[in-house]
Design a protein around this motif. Structure first.
Motif, PDB file in Angstrom:
ATOM      1  N   SER A  10       0.843  -1.198   0.000  1.00  0.00           N
ATOM      2  CA  SER A  10       0.000   0.000   0.000  1.00  0.00           C
ATOM      3  C   SER A  10       0.872   1.239   0.000  1.00  0.00           C
ATOM      4  CB  SER A  10      -0.901   0.010   1.243  1.00  0.00           C
ATOM      5  OG  SER A  10      -1.782  -1.080   1.214  1.00  0.00           O
ATOM      6  N   LEU A  11       0.661   2.102  -0.958  1.00  0.00           N
ATOM      7  CA  LEU A  11       1.441   3.331  -1.077  1.00  0.00           C
ATOM      8  C   LEU A  11       0.524   4.528  -0.907  1.00  0.00           C
ATOM      9  CD1 LEU A  11       3.643   2.377  -4.159  1.00  0.00           C
ATOM     10  CD2 LEU A  11       4.211   2.157  -1.733  1.00  0.00           C
ATOM     11  N   LEU A  12       0.835   5.401   0.037  1.00  0.00           N
ATOM     12  CA  LEU A  12      -0.005   6.548   0.347  1.00  0.00           C
ATOM     13  C   LEU A  12       0.585   7.821  -0.224  1.00  0.00           C
ATOM     14  CD1 LEU A  12      -2.448   7.687   1.938  1.00  0.00           C
ATOM     15  CD2 LEU A  12      -0.919   7.963   3.892  1.00  0.00           C
ATOM     16  N   ASN A  13      -0.217   8.547  -0.989  1.00  0.00           N
ATOM     17  CA  ASN A  13       0.169   9.867  -1.471  1.00  0.00           C
ATOM     18  C   ASN A  13      -0.023  10.838  -0.311  1.00  0.00           C
ATOM     19  OD1 ASN A  13      -0.107  12.498  -2.920  1.00  0.00           O
ATOM     20  ND2 ASN A  13       0.191  11.164  -4.683  1.00  0.00           N
ATOM     21  N   THR A  14       1.043  11.424   0.195  1.00  0.00           N
ATOM     22  CA  THR A  14       0.999  12.086   1.498  1.00  0.00           C
ATOM     23  C   THR A  14       0.829  13.594   1.441  1.00  0.00           C
ATOM     24  OG1 THR A  14       3.410  12.314   1.510  1.00  0.00           O
ATOM     25  CG2 THR A  14       2.485  10.331   2.502  1.00  0.00           C
ATOM     26  N   CYS A  15       0.325  14.125   2.577  1.00  0.00           N
ATOM     27  CA  CYS A  15       0.361  15.559   2.837  1.00  0.00           C
ATOM     28  C   CYS A  15       1.615  15.850   3.647  1.00  0.00           C
ATOM     29  CB  CYS A  15      -0.859  15.997   3.658  1.00  0.00           C
ATOM     30  SG  CYS A  15      -2.401  15.987   2.743  1.00  0.00           S
ATOM     31  N   VAL A  16       2.137  17.054   3.548  1.00  0.00           N
ATOM     32  CA  VAL A  16       3.309  17.458   4.319  1.00  0.00           C
ATOM     33  C   VAL A  16       2.856  18.309   5.500  1.00  0.00           C
ATOM     34  CG1 VAL A  16       5.476  18.743   4.276  1.00  0.00           C
ATOM     35  CG2 VAL A  16       4.796  17.378   2.292  1.00  0.00           C
ATOM     36  N   ILE A 226      -8.969  21.171   4.469  1.00  0.00           N
ATOM     37  CA  ILE A 226      -8.338  21.758   3.277  1.00  0.00           C
ATOM     38  C   ILE A 226      -8.944  21.183   1.991  1.00  0.00           C
ATOM     39  CG2 ILE A 226      -6.203  22.407   4.418  1.00  0.00           C
ATOM     40  CD1 ILE A 226      -4.874  19.920   3.342  1.00  0.00           C
ATOM     41  N   HIS A 227     -10.136  20.553   2.144  1.00  0.00           N
ATOM     42  CA  HIS A 227     -10.961  20.131   0.997  1.00  0.00           C
ATOM     43  C   HIS A 227     -10.263  19.111   0.107  1.00  0.00           C
ATOM     44  CE1 HIS A 227     -13.470  23.417   2.304  1.00  0.00           C
ATOM     45  NE2 HIS A 227     -12.488  24.270   2.123  1.00  0.00           N
ATOM     46  N   LEU A 228      -9.630  18.127   0.748  1.00  0.00           N
ATOM     47  CA  LEU A 228      -9.009  17.042   0.006  1.00  0.00           C
ATOM     48  C   LEU A 228      -9.781  15.744   0.216  1.00  0.00           C
ATOM     49  CD1 LEU A 228      -5.194  17.615   0.679  1.00  0.00           C
ATOM     50  CD2 LEU A 228      -6.478  18.205  -1.369  1.00  0.00           C
ATOM     51  N   ILE A 229      -9.744  14.863  -0.772  1.00  0.00           N
ATOM     52  CA  ILE A 229     -10.315  13.526  -0.654  1.00  0.00           C
ATOM     53  C   ILE A 229      -9.306  12.520  -1.195  1.00  0.00           C
ATOM     54  CG2 ILE A 229     -12.720  14.303  -0.810  1.00  0.00           C
ATOM     55  CD1 ILE A 229     -12.712  13.294  -3.737  1.00  0.00           C
ATOM     56  N   LYS A 240      -2.502   1.874  -4.438  1.00  0.00           N
ATOM     57  CA  LYS A 240      -1.994   3.233  -4.246  1.00  0.00           C
ATOM     58  C   LYS A 240      -3.133   4.170  -3.891  1.00  0.00           C
ATOM     59  CE  LYS A 240       2.200   3.206  -7.097  1.00  0.00           C
ATOM     60  NZ  LYS A 240       2.945   3.918  -8.163  1.00  0.00           N
ATOM     61  N   CYS A 241      -2.823   5.100  -3.023  1.00  0.00           N
ATOM     62  CA  CYS A 241      -3.796   6.088  -2.570  1.00  0.00           C
ATOM     63  C   CYS A 241      -3.376   7.455  -3.097  1.00  0.00           C
ATOM     64  CB  CYS A 241      -3.829   6.094  -1.039  1.00  0.00           C
ATOM     65  SG  CYS A 241      -4.977   7.281  -0.339  1.00  0.00           S
ATOM     66  N   TRP A 242      -4.336   8.204  -3.680  1.00  0.00           N
ATOM     67  CA  TRP A 242      -4.049   9.500  -4.284  1.00  0.00           C
ATOM     68  C   TRP A 242      -4.935  10.565  -3.655  1.00  0.00           C
ATOM     69  CZ3 TRP A 242      -0.109   9.041  -7.801  1.00  0.00           C
ATOM     70  CH2 TRP A 242       0.126   7.768  -8.312  1.00  0.00           C
ATOM     71  N   GLN A 243      -4.408  11.746  -3.507  1.00  0.00           N
ATOM     72  CA  GLN A 243      -5.200  12.832  -2.938  1.00  0.00           C
ATOM     73  C   GLN A 243      -5.498  13.877  -4.002  1.00  0.00           C
ATOM     74  OE1 GLN A 243      -2.448  13.877   0.142  1.00  0.00           O
ATOM     75  NE2 GLN A 243      -1.560  15.561  -1.012  1.00  0.00           N
TER      76      GLN A 243
END
Length: 318
Positions: A10-16, A226-229, A240-243
């Motif tokens: 599982s790969l997560l597209n991350t926030c900083v 911050i209105h992300l999904i 994979k997870c994408w934001q």
């Protein structure tokens, strides 16, 4: 299928997450970390505002007291002062213009005047009622008080477990009077202990302590602020997870993976996560008629699992 015979990577597209040290009285004029602190805030999309709600003689406070409501007043005042300084500079730039003023510049001048007055009346920009054009202009200025806020109330370990804190009612009252943004009680001391517990034992440890970790709630609340999904893509051995921004259409979601996916977008094959979880497999979702083919006007929803079809020729034509 999401049920491969081998372990899924599982790969997560991350926030900083940017950690900014305490903002003190006079920060807008350079006190403390001053401009360095405020420049860090200018670069972010949203703010976690940590309020101290515990007493500990070994943890000093810059004002030599513990009063979270006073801290809130000071910090928001400093942020507004910095925004006022920024807008004043923008107005000065308009005054230096020579020749005919375009419609766009006139709109920006009027917006600057309106927002400056709002700030000088003691209001944060995010709480104002702005038109679509004004919002477009405001986004280009990156004002500090325009950013969404989540308040994190840091209390003692004891108070967090017993769900009682003498500062919390006053903090709640202040926040409700200043926009009603989300409030999350937590304990930094408790979270430090939780982090040291082996992952497989954390659920049982929380039951023994009598309180859950607040970390998941902090993350999801900030993400929504911050209105992300999220949406997911999956193969035989990888998920994979994408934001993306809430409200994004399917081609824009495809573009989050690669620009070619957006440019050559044909369609999106979509499953809902909850339906997949309930039915157990991709084949079962298809058999139940829940596997959908969506076009370019489809608005991606939080938790969608998507397979994109695209075609890009060497000339860029679909």
């Amino acid at each position: 299928s999401l049920s491969p015979p081998v372990p899924v990577d599982s790969l997560l597209n991350t926030c900083v997450l940017t950690v900014c040290c305490c903002c003190c009285r006079g920060a807008s004029q350079g006190e403390g970390l001053g401009n360095a602190f405020l420049s860090h805030i200018a670069a972010v999309d949203g703010i976690y505002h940590v309020c101290r709600a515990f007493e500990d003689p070994d943890v000093t406070h810059v004002e030599d007291r513990v009063d979270p409501v006073a801290d809130l007043d000071i910090i928001h005042s400093e942020l507004r002062l910095k925004d006022i300084e920024r807008l004043t500079g923008i107005q000065e730039g308009f005054k230096k213009l020579r020749g005919a003023v375009t419609k766009e510049v006139k709109e920006e001048q009027e917006c600057a005047d309106k927002v400056l007055q709002w700030l000088q009346e003691g209001n944060d920009v995010r709480l104002g009622d702005w038109s679509a054009r004004e919002i477009e202009i405001l986004n280009s200025w990156q004002l500090l008080t325009a950013k969404p806020v989540v308040y994190l109330v840091n209390m003692s370990r004891k108070d967090y477990i017993r769900k009682k804190n003498k500062f919390l009612p006053k903090i709640f009252e202040w926040v409700q009077a200043h926009g009603g943004d989300p409030i999350i009680p937590f304990s930094g001391a408790y979270e430090n202990e939780h982090a040291d517990v082996p992952e497989e034992a954390r659920e049982e440890w929380c039951k023994e302590q009598g309180a859950p970790s607040a970390l998941s709630k902090i993350i999801t609340t900030g993400f929504k602020a911050i209105h992300l999904i999220y949406f997911f893509t999956a193969g035989a051995d990888e998920v994979k997870c994408w934001q993306i921004r809430k409200g994004s259409k399917a081609p824009q979601a495809a573009g989050a993976i690669h620009t070619d996916f957006e440019r050559g977008f044909i369609c999106a094959e979509v499953m809902d996560y909850e339906e997949l979880h309930e039915l157990g497999s991709e084949q079962a979702v298809k058999a139940a008629g829940k596997y959908r083919q969506q076009g370019k006007n489809y608005t991606v929803t939080d938790g969608d699992i998507i397979y994109f079809k695209f075609n890009v020729t060497s000339t860029g034509k679909k």
